[in-house]
Design a protein around this motif. Structure first.
Motif, PDB file in Angstrom:
ATOM      1  N   VAL A   2       0.850  -1.195   0.000  1.00 45.99           N
ATOM      2  CA  VAL A   2       0.000   0.000   0.000  1.00 45.99           C
ATOM      3  C   VAL A   2       0.892   1.253   0.000  1.00 45.99           C
ATOM      4  O   VAL A   2       0.650   2.210  -0.744  1.00 45.99           O
ATOM      5  N   GLY A   3       1.945   1.223   0.822  1.00 43.56           N
ATOM      6  CA  GLY A   3       2.871   2.355   0.895  1.00 43.56           C
ATOM      7  C   GLY A   3       3.545   2.620  -0.442  1.00 43.56           C
ATOM      8  O   GLY A   3       3.671   3.766  -0.878  1.00 43.56           O
ATOM      9  N   ARG A   4       3.947   1.520  -1.110  1.00 42.75           N
ATOM     10  CA  ARG A   4       4.604   1.665  -2.419  1.00 42.75           C
ATOM     11  C   ARG A   4       3.646   2.273  -3.439  1.00 42.75           C
ATOM     12  O   ARG A   4       4.015   3.173  -4.193  1.00 42.75           O
ATOM     13  N   ARG A   5       2.409   1.794  -3.409  1.00 40.97           N
ATOM     14  CA  ARG A   5       1.439   2.284  -4.398  1.00 40.97           C
ATOM     15  C   ARG A   5       1.079   3.751  -4.142  1.00 40.97           C
ATOM     16  O   ARG A   5       0.833   4.521  -5.054  1.00 40.97           O
ATOM     17  N   PHE A   6       1.067   4.120  -2.845  1.00 39.63           N
ATOM     18  CA  PHE A   6       0.799   5.519  -2.488  1.00 39.63           C
ATOM     19  C   PHE A   6       1.946   6.403  -3.000  1.00 39.63           C
ATOM     20  O   PHE A   6       1.732   7.443  -3.609  1.00 39.63           O
ATOM     21  N   ASP A  36       3.915   5.805  -5.424  1.00 39.14           N
ATOM     22  CA  ASP A  36       3.901   5.862  -6.887  1.00 39.14           C
ATOM     23  C   ASP A  36       2.693   6.619  -7.442  1.00 39.14           C
ATOM     24  O   ASP A  36       2.502   6.679  -8.659  1.00 39.14           O
ATOM     25  N   GLY A  37       1.848   7.133  -6.550  1.00 41.52           N
ATOM     26  CA  GLY A  37       0.696   7.910  -6.996  1.00 41.52           C
ATOM     27  C   GLY A  37      -0.430   7.071  -7.576  1.00 41.52           C
ATOM     28  O   GLY A  37      -1.308   7.583  -8.255  1.00 41.52           O
ATOM     29  N   GLU A  38      -0.401   5.746  -7.286  1.00 41.08           N
ATOM     30  CA  GLU A  38      -1.463   4.872  -7.817  1.00 41.08           C
ATOM     31  C   GLU A  38      -2.707   4.933  -6.941  1.00 41.08           C
ATOM     32  O   GLU A  38      -3.818   4.707  -7.400  1.00 41.08           O
ATOM     33  N   ILE A  39      -2.479   5.179  -5.639  1.00 46.38           N
ATOM     34  CA  ILE A  39      -3.611   5.296  -4.713  1.00 46.38           C
ATOM     35  C   ILE A  39      -3.405   6.539  -3.854  1.00 46.38           C
ATOM     36  O   ILE A  39      -2.301   7.098  -3.822  1.00 46.38           O
ATOM     37  N   PHE A  40      -4.451   6.930  -3.122  1.00 44.92           N
ATOM     38  CA  PHE A  40      -4.391   8.168  -2.326  1.00 44.92           C
ATOM     39  C   PHE A  40      -4.771   7.872  -0.875  1.00 44.92           C
ATOM     40  O   PHE A  40      -5.033   6.722  -0.521  1.00 44.92           O
ATOM     41  N   VAL A  41      -4.800   8.929  -0.051  1.00 47.43           N
ATOM     42  CA  VAL A  41      -5.028   8.738   1.385  1.00 47.43           C
ATOM     43  C   VAL A  41      -6.277   7.889   1.704  1.00 47.43           C
ATOM     44  O   VAL A  41      -6.207   7.007   2.553  1.00 47.43           O
TER      45      VAL A  41
END
Ligand code: B12
Length: 209
Positions: free
Chosen positions: A48-52, A54-59
């Motif tokens: 989840v941290g990696r995807r955040f 990389d801008g793939e997911i948000f808060v």
């Protein structure tokens, strides 16, 4: 439900609270190692941290995953905390001022309980004075500080200084993804641990000597 740990990782990552909780309960019933169950959840949060990053997911997505992990760790806690151990040491634990991340801190608290410590959890966004007050009132031998943000790491120094200035004998240990043993040394803390298992070893080592 089959207690497949890869499915648990996926459920936490997707933020599927009900499935994550059910799978955790099922894995425990199957007799799976609580530490392996925990590792499956932590792997999800790393992802989840990696995807955040990389801008793939948000808060909001991050929060939904965190909630799923919290629900699942609540079920895991009794298994992590060994039954019937009389507390030998008291530990105060909290996330420093300005920082609201508490999953790692909660895990450290659970593992310390499991190691037989009495744990006083001050929650998140805890000012230095509050750590000092609790450590003094509860005669704590150890104070654990958590920070997940580079911007709140400096607040750890303030706590170390306040504990020392108050003349308390407690050892101060730190943790959280951005912290390092070098940073701990720089701010005068007694140690740093990279995960909740290492936090137990560190506390035991410091309290033994
Ligand atoms: C979940 C999460 C959130 C949730 C937190 C929910 C909650 N109740 O905790 C929410 C959505 C609220 C959130 C908010 C924010 N977050 Co956030 N978050 C995360 C995420 C994805 C996972 C953190 C986590 O729970 N990890 C799982 C646990 C098990 O691991 P851990 O915390 O590292 O803990 C372990 C060890 O570090 C150690 N440990 C931890 N504490 C202690 C203490 C002691 C004493 C010891 C010995 C050991 C120890 O043991 C633990 C167990 O093994 C991370 C990414 C990541 N991979 O770290 C980003 C991350 C920390 N967040 C980040 C950011 C930027 C934010 C926000 C600023 C986003 C925003 N723009 O609003 C806000 C800040 C809010 C605030 N003021 O605190 C960045 C930080 C970047 C930086 N370098 O500072 C990260 C790294 C994401 C990224 N890759 O960019 N976040």
């Amino acid at each position: 439900m089959t207690a497949d740990l890869a499915t648990l990782t996926a459920a936490v990552e997707a933020g599927n609270r009900a499935v994550a909780a059910e799978l955790t309960a099922a894995a425990l019933e199957d007799g799976q190692d609580p530490k392996a169950i925990l590792d499956a959840m932590t792997a999800a949060m790393d992802q989840v941290g990696r995807r955040f990053q990389d801008g793939e997911i948000f808060v909001p997505e991050m929060l939904i995953s965190a909630r799923a992990m919290k629900a699942a760790t609540a079920i895991l806690e009794p298994a992590l905390v060994a039954a019937g151990v009389t507390p030998e040491f008291t530990a105060v634990v909290g996330t420093v001022e300005g920082d609201l991340h508490d999953i790692g801190k909660n895990l450290v608290g659970m593992m310390w309980k499991g190691a037989g410590f009495e744990v006083v959890d001050l929650g998140v966004n805890v000012p230095a004075a509050r750590f000092v007050e609790a450590a003094r009132d509860r005669n704590a031998q150890i104070v654990g500080l958590s920070a997940l943000l580079t911007t709140t790491m400096p607040n750890m120094r303030a706590v170390v200084e306040a504990v020392r200035a108050a003349g308390l004998p407690a050892k101060v240990v730190i943790g959280g993804a951005p912290t390092t043993p070098e940073f701990a040394a720089q701010i005068g803390a007694d140690g740093q641990a990279a995960d909740a298992g290492a936090a137990v070893d560190l506390a035991r080592r410091l309290l033994a000597g």
